[in-house]
Design a protein around this motif. Structure first.
Motif, PDB file in Angstrom:
ATOM      1  N   VAL A 123       0.859  -1.182   0.000  1.00  0.00           N
ATOM      2  CA  VAL A 123       0.000   0.000   0.000  1.00  0.00           C
ATOM      3  C   VAL A 123       0.899   1.237   0.000  1.00  0.00           C
ATOM      4  N   MET A 124       0.872   1.968  -1.100  1.00  0.00           N
ATOM      5  CA  MET A 124       1.664   3.184  -1.232  1.00  0.00           C
ATOM      6  C   MET A 124       0.885   4.331  -0.581  1.00  0.00           C
ATOM      7  N   MET A 125       1.549   5.037   0.328  1.00  0.00           N
ATOM      8  CA  MET A 125       0.922   6.144   1.037  1.00  0.00           C
ATOM      9  C   MET A 125       1.731   7.423   0.837  1.00  0.00           C
ATOM     10  N   THR A 126       1.148   8.549   1.215  1.00  0.00           N
ATOM     11  CA  THR A 126       1.832   9.828   1.080  1.00  0.00           C
ATOM     12  C   THR A 126       1.537  10.713   2.284  1.00  0.00           C
ATOM     13  N   HIS A 127       2.359  11.733   2.467  1.00  0.00           N
ATOM     14  CA  HIS A 127       2.171  12.661   3.591  1.00  0.00           C
ATOM     15  C   HIS A 127       1.106  13.693   3.222  1.00  0.00           C
ATOM     16  N   TYR A 128      -0.109  13.207   3.106  1.00  0.00           N
ATOM     17  CA  TYR A 128      -1.215  14.059   2.685  1.00  0.00           C
ATOM     18  C   TYR A 128      -2.433  13.777   3.561  1.00  0.00           C
ATOM     19  N   ALA A 129      -3.111  14.864   3.966  1.00  0.00           N
ATOM     20  CA  ALA A 129      -4.306  14.750   4.822  1.00  0.00           C
ATOM     21  C   ALA A 129      -3.936  14.031   6.120  1.00  0.00           C
ATOM     22  N   SER A 130      -4.481  12.843   6.359  1.00  0.00           N
ATOM     23  CA  SER A 130      -4.143  12.089   7.568  1.00  0.00           C
ATOM     24  C   SER A 130      -3.609  10.720   7.186  1.00  0.00           C
ATOM     25  N   TYR A 131      -2.404  10.418   7.602  1.00  0.00           N
ATOM     26  CA  TYR A 131      -1.852   9.092   7.357  1.00  0.00           C
ATOM     27  C   TYR A 131      -1.742   8.295   8.651  1.00  0.00           C
ATOM     28  N   GLU A 132      -1.692   8.967   9.813  1.00  0.00           N
ATOM     29  CA  GLU A 132      -1.587   8.273  11.090  1.00  0.00           C
ATOM     30  C   GLU A 132      -2.852   7.485  11.417  1.00  0.00           C
ATOM     31  N   TRP A 133      -4.021   8.065  11.133  1.00  0.00           N
ATOM     32  CA  TRP A 133      -5.274   7.391  11.478  1.00  0.00           C
ATOM     33  C   TRP A 133      -5.617   6.243  10.538  1.00  0.00           C
ATOM     34  N   SER A 134      -4.813   6.054   9.489  1.00  0.00           N
ATOM     35  CA  SER A 134      -5.082   4.963   8.546  1.00  0.00           C
ATOM     36  C   SER A 134      -4.925   3.594   9.191  1.00  0.00           C
ATOM     37  N   THR A 135      -4.343   3.536  10.401  1.00  0.00           N
ATOM     38  CA  THR A 135      -4.191   2.254  11.098  1.00  0.00           C
ATOM     39  C   THR A 135      -5.538   1.594  11.373  1.00  0.00           C
ATOM     40  N   VAL A 136      -6.618   2.383  11.338  1.00  0.00           N
ATOM     41  CA  VAL A 136      -7.952   1.822  11.591  1.00  0.00           C
ATOM     42  C   VAL A 136      -8.329   0.797  10.514  1.00  0.00           C
ATOM     43  N   THR A 137      -7.639   0.826   9.381  1.00  0.00           N
ATOM     44  CA  THR A 137      -7.899  -0.138   8.308  1.00  0.00           C
ATOM     45  C   THR A 137      -7.815  -1.568   8.807  1.00  0.00           C
ATOM     46  N   GLN A 138      -6.945  -1.818   9.791  1.00  0.00           N
ATOM     47  CA  GLN A 138      -6.749  -3.170  10.296  1.00  0.00           C
ATOM     48  C   GLN A 138      -8.037  -3.763  10.868  1.00  0.00           C
ATOM     49  N   LEU A 139      -8.962  -2.912  11.299  1.00  0.00           N
ATOM     50  CA  LEU A 139     -10.242  -3.396  11.828  1.00  0.00           C
ATOM     51  C   LEU A 139     -11.155  -3.926  10.725  1.00  0.00           C
TER      52      LEU A 139
END
Length: 299
Positions: free
Chosen positions: A115-131
């Protein structure tokens, strides 16, 4: 000394994380005033980056983007702190994955996913994907010098049993997973500037020739993984929505650097649409005038 600093700072971070949302964002506004108007944190670098990337924009518009960026940056930094105590319900409400089926479809291919990510908007809260997915999440990250704060970042990001791998161990650990038959979703923040020693691929980013990270794409191609881009947008203050855009299901047969180029064009599209949500404090274009190594690929 590192432990002392951590013990002095952590209680403050914990208290901030417990603030009710209205007070939390009022505090963020105060932080913005201090950071932007008083200490003027990296204002020169941010202005230089914006003028470099948007030479056609008038000074008034550059100043508007700069102010909006600093407001967002303060929100984003404090939202990371909020992760210390935020509830699952709040996180799912505030960071919505609007098409989790796209990632589940890639999971069904029985391949690991980059999963390619970038420093845009919010990247820290993306951990919720694991749920919401079946594959365990693995984050490739750059270690923090203070080992106690590094451990804190681990606790925050491993909240949903995500695994973290320091970037310098990524190749070894991900290859080991492949050999052991582990299927995972690997997250790479790939838009920062690599060191010149690792600058093997140079291409245009926002119209400027610079080196770019290729590690995630190289691993995907070498180990035959699927690749997706996590497209995150800020809906309003404190709320985001994200979707996974497939780049390829068959990385090993992609042309060299196809994944990187496709990823960068997606990042550029987001930046041009709403530039205030990109992390302009990073010196992303610092090597633009450097001598390109003879063995580097130039696109």
């Amino acid at each position: 000394m590192q432990l002392l600093i951590y013990r002095l700072v952590y209680p403050i971070l914990w208290i901030i994380s417990k603030l009710p949302w209205r007070l939390f964002y009022m505090f963020s506004t105060c932080v913005y005033i201090f950071v932007y108007h008083i200490i003027r944190y990296r204002r020169k670098s941010v202005t230089e980056n914006l003028v470099l990337v948007f030479p056609e924009k008038p000074k008034k518009e550059i100043n508007r983007i700069r102010k909006a960026f600093y407001k967002h940056m303060c929100d984003m930094f404090l939202e990371m702190i909020k992760s210390i105590s935020i509830s699952d319900k709040d996180l799912l409400d505030r960071f919505k994955i609007i098409d989790i089926e796209s990632l589940k479809e890639l999971e069904s291919k029985n391949k690991s996913i980059v999963v390619m990510m970038t420093h845009y908007a919010s990247y820290e809260w993306s951990t919720v994907t694991q749920l919401l997915i079946d594959f365990p999440t693995v984050g490739v990250y750059k270690q923090i010098k203070n080992k106690y704060f590094d451990q804190l970042v681990h606790r925050i990001r491993q909240r949903y049993k995500a695994r973290l791998i320091p970037s310098y161990k990524a190749m070894k650990e991900i290859t080991k997973d492949k050999i052991n038959g582990k299927l995972c979703s690997y997250a790479f923040l790939s838009d920062q500037s690599p060191s010149l020693a690792k600058a093997t691929y140079w291409t245009d980013f926002m119209g400027i020739k610079v080196p770019t990270h290729v590690g995630g794409a190289v691993l995907a191609k070498r180990l035959d993984m699927s690749v997706a881009y996590l497209h995150v947008e800020k809906v309003k203050r404190g709320y985001y929505q994200a979707k996974f855009i497939p780049i390829t299901e068959n990385a090993k047969n992609c042309e060299d650097f196809y994944i990187v180029k496709t990823y960068l064009r997606m990042v550029e599209e987001q930046i041009r649409k709403a530039p205030e949500y990109y992390l302009w404090t990073h010196k992303r274009w610092k090597h633009r005038n450097a001598e390109i190594p003879k063995d580097a690929t130039i696109d």
